[in-house]
Scaffold this motif. Structure first.
Motif, PDB file in Angstrom:
ATOM      1  N   ASN A  72     -28.439 -19.528  19.592  1.00  0.00           N
ATOM      2  CA  ASN A  72     -27.926 -19.254  20.934  1.00  0.00           C
ATOM      3  C   ASN A  72     -28.212 -20.393  21.915  1.00  0.00           C
ATOM      4  O   ASN A  72     -28.602 -20.162  23.059  1.00  0.00           O
ATOM      5  CB  ASN A  72     -28.511 -17.947  21.473  1.00  0.00           C
ATOM      6  N   MET A  73     -28.009 -21.620  21.450  1.00  0.00           N
ATOM      7  CA  MET A  73     -28.203 -22.792  22.292  1.00  0.00           C
ATOM      8  C   MET A  73     -26.859 -23.369  22.720  1.00  0.00           C
ATOM      9  O   MET A  73     -25.824 -23.110  22.100  1.00  0.00           O
ATOM     10  CB  MET A  73     -29.007 -23.854  21.543  1.00  0.00           C
ATOM     11  N   LEU A 119     -24.586 -23.314  19.378  1.00  0.00           N
ATOM     12  CA  LEU A 119     -25.443 -24.251  18.664  1.00  0.00           C
ATOM     13  C   LEU A 119     -26.742 -23.586  18.218  1.00  0.00           C
ATOM     14  O   LEU A 119     -27.173 -22.597  18.812  1.00  0.00           O
ATOM     15  CB  LEU A 119     -25.792 -25.443  19.556  1.00  0.00           C
ATOM     16  N   SER A 120     -27.340 -24.163  17.199  1.00  0.00           N
ATOM     17  CA  SER A 120     -28.675 -23.766  16.759  1.00  0.00           C
ATOM     18  C   SER A 120     -29.572 -24.985  16.749  1.00  0.00           C
ATOM     19  O   SER A 120     -29.120 -26.098  16.474  1.00  0.00           O
ATOM     20  CB  SER A 120     -28.638 -23.147  15.364  1.00  0.00           C
ATOM     21  N   GLU A 121     -30.840 -24.765  17.055  1.00  0.00           N
ATOM     22  CA  GLU A 121     -31.825 -25.845  17.065  1.00  0.00           C
ATOM     23  C   GLU A 121     -32.724 -25.732  15.841  1.00  0.00           C
ATOM     24  O   GLU A 121     -33.213 -24.660  15.512  1.00  0.00           O
ATOM     25  CB  GLU A 121     -32.676 -25.755  18.332  1.00  0.00           C
ATOM     26  N   ILE A 141     -22.808 -30.997   6.586  1.00  0.00           N
ATOM     27  CA  ILE A 141     -23.084 -30.447   7.918  1.00  0.00           C
ATOM     28  C   ILE A 141     -22.990 -31.550   8.959  1.00  0.00           C
ATOM     29  O   ILE A 141     -23.590 -32.618   8.791  1.00  0.00           O
ATOM     30  CB  ILE A 141     -24.487 -29.807   7.965  1.00  0.00           C
ATOM     31  N   ASN A 142     -22.262 -31.297  10.031  1.00  0.00           N
ATOM     32  CA  ASN A 142     -22.140 -32.264  11.118  1.00  0.00           C
ATOM     33  C   ASN A 142     -23.278 -32.076  12.113  1.00  0.00           C
ATOM     34  O   ASN A 142     -23.530 -30.960  12.573  1.00  0.00           O
ATOM     35  CB  ASN A 142     -20.806 -32.090  11.852  1.00  0.00           C
ATOM     36  N   LYS A 150     -24.010 -26.521  14.544  1.00  0.00           N
ATOM     37  CA  LYS A 150     -23.295 -25.301  14.885  1.00  0.00           C
ATOM     38  C   LYS A 150     -23.984 -24.097  14.232  1.00  0.00           C
ATOM     39  O   LYS A 150     -24.526 -24.193  13.133  1.00  0.00           O
ATOM     40  CB  LYS A 150     -21.839 -25.386  14.414  1.00  0.00           C
ATOM     41  N   GLU A 151     -23.955 -22.953  14.924  1.00  0.00           N
ATOM     42  CA  GLU A 151     -24.636 -21.763  14.415  1.00  0.00           C
ATOM     43  C   GLU A 151     -24.156 -21.379  13.020  1.00  0.00           C
ATOM     44  O   GLU A 151     -24.941 -20.905  12.196  1.00  0.00           O
ATOM     45  CB  GLU A 151     -24.429 -20.588  15.378  1.00  0.00           C
ATOM     46  N   LYS A 152     -22.884 -21.627  12.734  1.00  0.00           N
ATOM     47  CA  LYS A 152     -22.345 -21.259  11.417  1.00  0.00           C
ATOM     48  C   LYS A 152     -22.982 -22.077  10.289  1.00  0.00           C
ATOM     49  O   LYS A 152     -22.928 -21.685   9.119  1.00  0.00           O
ATOM     50  CB  LYS A 152     -20.824 -21.440  11.405  1.00  0.00           C
ATOM     51  N   ASP A 153     -23.586 -23.220  10.651  1.00  0.00           N
ATOM     52  CA  ASP A 153     -24.182 -24.095   9.641  1.00  0.00           C
ATOM     53  C   ASP A 153     -25.696 -23.978   9.558  1.00  0.00           C
ATOM     54  O   ASP A 153     -26.322 -24.684   8.762  1.00  0.00           O
ATOM     55  CB  ASP A 153     -23.840 -25.560   9.956  1.00  0.00           C
TER      56      ASP A 153
END
Length: 211
Positions: free
Chosen positions: A86-87, A149-151, A179-180, A196-199
């Motif tokens: 949730n970034m 995004l995810s951290e 993964i990008n 990205k959260e999906k990755d």
């Protein structure tokens, strides 16, 4: 026709730039002749097949190559990896000094990651904080927003900070997992990586394999 020395230098440069090939060479999973043909065709090398095969075999036998791999795996062994979802990354078309002045006036204890250039600021923050931060700036100052995004936070040892290639190894592992990278911040001894959260699951697994 390339000389033997030039062939070695060219082939070794190619091999060192490809982490996937290096790993598979170390595990003896690649046929040297097939790899040599691939290198000659892809990079249009003006040299013989036998010369490239010899360079590949010499590369495999290099103590430096073996020691670098062992050293890198040891460096990541005791790393601490954590994640946060949730970034969002907000880009502001504003000078850093102006941004800091405005954000200081609105001090609320929130935590931000900040990347600056002379005329632009990127703010990485949690999604719920976005609306409040946007209120501080004029519409013309607000640029692109990269959300969902995810951290991934990787805390490494002091030894890792002094070792060349650590950041490149992390980036290569993510690239091998297709993964990008969206953003990356280095704040020794931490690497803050944004995908990205999906990755996030694949990215987390790829980095854990290093550790």
């Amino acid at each position: 026709m390339l000389s033997k020395s030039s062939t070695n230098q060219m082939v070794w440069k190619i091999l060192r730039s490809d982490l996937a090939v290096q790993k598979n060479l170390q595990r003896n999973l690649i046929n040297s002749r097939a790899l040599a043909k691939y290198i000659i065709n892809k990079y249009t090398l003006n040299t013989s097949l036998d010369a490239v095969i010899s360079s590949i075999r010499r590369f495999q036998s290099e103590d430096t190559f073996k020691e670098e791999e062992k050293s890198m795996l040891h460096i990541f062994k005791n790393s601490v990896v954590s994640t946060k979802n949730n970034m969002v990354c907000l880009t502001l078309n504003i000078r850093p000094a102006k941004f800091l002045k405005k954000i200081k006036a609105k001090e609320n204890g929130a935590s931000y990651r900040i990347i600056t250039s002379p005329n632009e600021v990127k703010v990485i923050l949690e999604q719920p904080q976005l609306a409040e931060v946007k209120k501080l700036f004029e519409q013309k100052e607000i640029g692109p927003i990269n959300d969902k995004l995810s951290e991934i936070r990787v805390k490494v040892s002091d030894t890792a900070i002094k070792t060349k290639g650590v950041l490149a190894r992390i980036a290569n592992e993510l690239a091998l997992a297709n993964i990008n990278l969206q953003e990356i911040i280095v704040c020794s001894p931490r690497f803050l990586i944004y995908v990205k959260e999906k990755d996030i699951v694949k990215a987390h697994d790829a980095i854990l394999k290093l550790c």
